[in-house]
Design an enzyme around this catalytic site. Sequence first.
Site, PDB file in Angstrom:
ATOM      1  N   CYS A   2      21.681  23.909  58.408  1.00 23.98           N
ATOM      2  CA  CYS A   2      21.416  25.350  58.408  1.00 23.98           C
ATOM      3  C   CYS A   2      22.687  26.104  58.792  1.00 23.98           C
ATOM      4  O   CYS A   2      23.491  25.616  59.584  1.00 23.98           O
ATOM      5  CB  CYS A   2      20.322  25.784  59.370  1.00 23.98           C
ATOM      6  SG  CYS A   2      18.746  24.994  59.097  1.00 23.98           S
ATOM      7  N   ARG A  27      25.794  24.245  54.223  1.00 19.61           N
ATOM      8  CA  ARG A  27      25.069  23.666  55.365  1.00 19.61           C
ATOM      9  C   ARG A  27      23.576  23.493  55.086  1.00 19.61           C
ATOM     10  O   ARG A  27      22.859  22.870  55.870  1.00 19.61           O
ATOM     11  CB  ARG A  27      25.243  24.559  56.595  1.00 19.61           C
ATOM     12  CG  ARG A  27      26.677  24.778  56.985  1.00 19.61           C
ATOM     13  CD  ARG A  27      26.757  25.630  58.216  1.00 19.61           C
ATOM     14  NE  ARG A  27      26.183  24.958  59.348  1.00 19.61           N
ATOM     15  CZ  ARG A  27      26.826  24.102  60.122  1.00 19.61           C
ATOM     16  NH1 ARG A  27      28.083  23.843  59.879  1.00 19.61           N
ATOM     17  NH2 ARG A  27      26.235  23.519  61.133  1.00 19.61           N
ATOM     18  N   TRP A  76      18.160  24.395  55.848  1.00 20.34           N
ATOM     19  CA  TRP A  76      17.906  23.029  55.400  1.00 20.34           C
ATOM     20  C   TRP A  76      16.683  22.604  56.202  1.00 20.34           C
ATOM     21  O   TRP A  76      16.762  22.387  57.406  1.00 20.34           O
ATOM     22  CB  TRP A  76      19.108  22.144  55.702  1.00 20.34           C
ATOM     23  CG  TRP A  76      18.979  20.750  55.155  1.00 20.34           C
ATOM     24  CD1 TRP A  76      19.289  20.328  53.895  1.00 20.34           C
ATOM     25  CD2 TRP A  76      18.523  19.595  55.858  1.00 20.34           C
ATOM     26  NE1 TRP A  76      19.042  18.984  53.785  1.00 20.34           N
ATOM     27  CE2 TRP A  76      18.574  18.504  54.967  1.00 20.34           C
ATOM     28  CE3 TRP A  76      18.061  19.363  57.163  1.00 20.34           C
ATOM     29  CZ2 TRP A  76      18.199  17.217  55.322  1.00 20.34           C
ATOM     30  CZ3 TRP A  76      17.682  18.077  57.510  1.00 20.34           C
ATOM     31  CH2 TRP A  76      17.758  17.023  56.587  1.00 20.34           C
ATOM     32  N   ASN A 102      19.660  27.016  64.189  1.00 23.17           N
ATOM     33  CA  ASN A 102      20.107  25.807  63.496  1.00 23.17           C
ATOM     34  C   ASN A 102      19.877  24.649  64.464  1.00 23.17           C
ATOM     35  O   ASN A 102      20.455  24.653  65.548  1.00 23.17           O
ATOM     36  CB  ASN A 102      21.600  25.973  63.151  1.00 23.17           C
ATOM     37  CG  ASN A 102      22.269  24.672  62.752  1.00 23.17           C
ATOM     38  OD1 ASN A 102      21.614  23.764  62.242  1.00 23.17           O
ATOM     39  ND2 ASN A 102      23.566  24.586  62.982  1.00 23.17           N
ATOM     40  N   GLY A 103      19.033  23.691  64.088  1.00 28.02           N
ATOM     41  CA  GLY A 103      18.770  22.555  64.985  1.00 28.02           C
ATOM     42  C   GLY A 103      17.291  22.204  64.992  1.00 28.02           C
ATOM     43  O   GLY A 103      16.537  22.620  64.110  1.00 28.02           O
ATOM     44  N   GLU A 491      31.637   3.805  47.569  1.00 27.94           N
ATOM     45  CA  GLU A 491      31.864   5.250  47.526  1.00 27.94           C
ATOM     46  C   GLU A 491      31.638   5.799  46.107  1.00 27.94           C
ATOM     47  O   GLU A 491      31.064   6.871  45.929  1.00 27.94           O
ATOM     48  CB  GLU A 491      33.287   5.547  48.029  1.00 27.94           C
ATOM     49  CG  GLU A 491      33.741   6.986  47.937  1.00 27.94           C
ATOM     50  CD  GLU A 491      32.908   7.973  48.749  1.00 27.94           C
ATOM     51  OE1 GLU A 491      32.053   7.550  49.530  1.00 27.94           O
ATOM     52  OE2 GLU A 491      33.108   9.187  48.559  1.00 27.94           O
ATOM     53  N   LYS A 495      28.951   8.686  45.184  1.00 30.72           N
ATOM     54  CA  LYS A 495      29.333   9.939  44.524  1.00 30.72           C
ATOM     55  C   LYS A 495      28.415  10.191  43.332  1.00 30.72           C
ATOM     56  O   LYS A 495      27.952  11.306  43.118  1.00 30.72           O
ATOM     57  CB  LYS A 495      30.778   9.909  44.010  1.00 30.72           C
ATOM     58  CG  LYS A 495      31.885  10.064  45.014  1.00 30.72           C
ATOM     59  CD  LYS A 495      32.050  11.431  45.614  1.00 30.72           C
ATOM     60  CE  LYS A 495      31.186  11.641  46.803  1.00 30.72           C
ATOM     61  NZ  LYS A 495      31.534  11.107  48.071  1.00 30.72           N
ATOM     62  N   GLU A 498      24.649  11.017  44.500  1.00 29.91           N
ATOM     63  CA  GLU A 498      24.360  12.252  45.234  1.00 29.91           C
ATOM     64  C   GLU A 498      24.485  13.511  44.386  1.00 29.91           C
ATOM     65  O   GLU A 498      23.818  14.497  44.669  1.00 29.91           O
ATOM     66  CB  GLU A 498      25.183  12.372  46.521  1.00 29.91           C
ATOM     67  CG  GLU A 498      26.628  12.658  46.358  1.00 29.91           C
ATOM     68  CD  GLU A 498      27.364  12.754  47.704  1.00 29.91           C
ATOM     69  OE1 GLU A 498      26.801  13.281  48.656  1.00 29.91           O
ATOM     70  OE2 GLU A 498      28.515  12.302  47.759  1.00 29.91           O
ATOM     71  N   HIS A 514      24.594 -13.090  43.202  1.00 31.84           N
ATOM     72  CA  HIS A 514      23.553 -13.425  44.184  1.00 31.84           C
ATOM     73  C   HIS A 514      22.353 -12.479  44.056  1.00 31.84           C
ATOM     74  O   HIS A 514      21.586 -12.333  44.991  1.00 31.84           O
ATOM     75  CB  HIS A 514      24.132 -13.378  45.603  1.00 31.84           C
ATOM     76  CG  HIS A 514      25.220 -14.379  45.797  1.00 31.84           C
ATOM     77  ND1 HIS A 514      24.987 -15.722  45.971  1.00 31.84           N
ATOM     78  CD2 HIS A 514      26.575 -14.243  45.787  1.00 31.84           C
ATOM     79  CE1 HIS A 514      26.141 -16.366  46.080  1.00 31.84           C
ATOM     80  NE2 HIS A 514      27.107 -15.485  45.970  1.00 31.84           N
ATOM     81  N   LYS A 613      25.966  19.733  53.805  1.00 35.86           N
ATOM     82  CA  LYS A 613      27.313  19.239  54.100  1.00 35.86           C
ATOM     83  C   LYS A 613      27.403  18.644  55.503  1.00 35.86           C
ATOM     84  O   LYS A 613      27.979  17.581  55.692  1.00 35.86           O
ATOM     85  CB  LYS A 613      28.308  20.396  53.941  1.00 35.86           C
ATOM     86  CG  LYS A 613      29.742  20.007  54.123  1.00 35.86           C
ATOM     87  CD  LYS A 613      30.243  19.243  52.923  1.00 35.86           C
ATOM     88  CE  LYS A 613      31.676  18.779  53.079  1.00 35.86           C
ATOM     89  NZ  LYS A 613      31.979  17.681  52.155  1.00 35.86           N
TER      90      LYS A 613
HETATM   91  O1  M6R Z   1      30.982  15.174  58.191  1.00 30.30           O
HETATM   92  P1  M6R Z   1      30.824  13.668  58.147  1.00 30.30           P
HETATM   93  O2  M6R Z   1      32.018  13.007  57.582  1.00 30.30           O
HETATM   94  O3  M6R Z   1      30.444  13.097  59.469  1.00 30.30           O
HETATM   95  O4  M6R Z   1      29.620  13.439  57.164  1.00 30.30           O
HETATM   96  C1  M6R Z   1      29.107  12.162  56.942  1.00 30.30           C
HETATM   97  C2  M6R Z   1      28.233  12.129  55.729  1.00 30.30           C
HETATM   98  O5  M6R Z   1      27.132  12.979  55.890  1.00 30.30           O
HETATM   99  C3  M6R Z   1      28.981  12.529  54.455  1.00 30.30           C
HETATM  100  O6  M6R Z   1      30.111  11.738  54.257  1.00 30.30           O
HETATM  101  C4  M6R Z   1      28.058  12.412  53.227  1.00 30.30           C
HETATM  102  O7  M6R Z   1      27.751  11.086  52.985  1.00 30.30           O
HETATM  103  C5  M6R Z   1      28.718  13.060  52.006  1.00 30.30           C
HETATM  104  N1  M6R Z   1      27.816  13.968  51.367  1.00 30.30           N
HETATM  105  C6  M6R Z   1      29.103  12.103  50.963  1.00 30.30           C
HETATM  106  O8  M6R Z   1      29.732  12.704  49.880  1.00 30.30           O
END
Ligand code: M6R
Length: 618
Positions: A2, A27, A76, A102-103, A491, A495, A498, A514, A613
């Site tokens: 948020c 956020r 969020w 926020n929280g 990774e 990508k 997501e 395996h 984010k």
């Molecule tokens: O801000 P952070 O690096 O701690 O965030 C960790 C993850 O939430 C973040 O890397 C998330 O996996 C990304 N959306 C990936 O692209």
Amino acid sequence: MCGITGYIGFRDAYPIVINGLKRLEYRGYDSSGIMMYNDKQIHLSKTKGKVSDLEAITNKEEGRRKGNIGMGHTRWATHGVPNDVNSHPHFSQSGDLVIVHNGIIENYDTLRKELISRGYVFQSDTDTEVLVNLIEEVKKQEGCKLGQALQLALNNVIGAYAIAVFDKTKPNEIVVARLGSPIAIGVGKDNSEFFIASDASPFIEYTKDAIYLEDEEMAIIKLGKAIQVHKIHDDSIVDANIQKLKMNLEQIEKGGYDHFMLKEIHEQPKAIIDTYRGRMLPDEGIIRMAGIDDNINKFLNAERIIIVACGTSWHAGLVGEYLIEDKARIPVEVEYASEFRYRNPIITPKDIVIAISQSGETADTLAAIKLAKSKGAFVFGICNVVGSSIARESDAGAYTHAGPEIGVASTKAFTTQITLLTLIALKLASKKGEVSKPELRVFMQEMQLIPKKIEALLKIEDKVKEIAAVYKDAKNCLYLGRGFNFPVALEGALKLKEISYIHAEGYPAAEMKHGPIALIDENMPIFVIATNKGHYEKVVSNIQEIKSRSGKIIAIVTEGDTQVKEIADHVIEIPETVEALTPLLTTIPFQLLSYHIAVMLGKNVDQPRNLAKSVTVE
Ligand code: M6R
């Protein structure tokens, strides 16, 4: 999660608050709302959907945009589905108080029942409405001002919060508080105006003076008065530390790119230079990092390094494990922060914990740090956001200096984290005598070539688009890599899933037989990293195994490769470099590929569904 924003001063508050919400949408973006105070009335507008949906509502009526005081929220969802009623801001029962939050309030159910027994009726399913009514009830019972009521109420709350509360019976102030979620206050000239936001981006063009509240602090923001910061639990006064912001407006705008993600992919050459600038001194054969230099004995005597992180940062941590073990010969373990914090891990004062986080606000990583510190471990933080909670909570650390990363999918955060981990590995290696000065010098010179090599690689975008067009309708994909490039496979898969919502798995190439090999048929695209360093022949054998089962092979190879070219359906060439630096190059085509597939599928690249984010809830 948020984003909250607010303004009190002499300007029109609406454009500041609404533009601030747009900058904070990374956020959370399932619903949003804004309150404006004018003509002695609070005007509330809120809706499910994006800030643009909110704007469509506020644009219909001037009264919804008028006034010099405003607060906004982009959500969020945690408690209560994303709908108009659950959107913030929330009123207290009397209609006098308005809150943005926020929280998570963990004991909200108990508090809610208590308030219901006192005659409160709730409109929403949120924990936030419970909090604003609790403040109102305390204010009524104690006959006190908003600040004191907030403080007393928060002493009964379990959970995390960044909140801003406005009381229409005292309309020249806003009270804010923080525990576990960030809040910044922008201070205008002579205290003539104040800005409130989850990060400083909403007010960067108005003031460079900012106060970041620490956990368990609250501030009474009153027009014309210097800000008073108090401890929530004992009311002691805290010095309000005004920091000078270095961020500028250009850094948080798209700069001609269609999406932040694409801009951030293209920013990587510069971001990597900014990460190593001033730290790598090839001519002198040294690496300078104050956070390590000042604590060198702790690092040299460490029995083990534990890396904690989440998501993409965890993948960078895995590359860090390979780097530190290979170069510095110190044992490394990499842990998901969310598992580490709850599994009763063995941590001793001989351990060093490296916490990696782009935002510096990830709740699980923060909790893992606190646990490690409580067991006597030394915590070194790697963050991008300056002044973030993780940066402040760590014993020492280093910033990546990647600049603001707004796209939800991490790109430049990943490559700059790897850059920093490379420097750490080399620094420790040289201090331990595992690499000689000339070797270190050669490695640093190679590192200095990486930004130019990424620039060259970014020119293959058209080729990546062609490949994206072929595989955009795939339902499942596999990403394979070995050694330093196994984390890059993980990774790459993250990508893709997501932002395009295509199911993808990353695997060490040799693990394929395996289990995942059973998935392979003529419809399965398999992205394989097969650079000429590190187990090349073994990976070629893995590619042959895929070919024999009719899988589609998209291979990342080193320039000039001929062997894989003959077997693969598509190849993408990366420039030659030393093995340990290949992740900085191999990850680029995967970022571009995910981006273009998502664009072709019409997905919201910068704000993928269900994500945010900064994950500031556990
Ligand atoms: O801000 P952070 O690096 O701690 O965030 C960790 C993850 O939430 C973040 O890397 C998330 O996996 C990304 N959306 C990936 O692209």
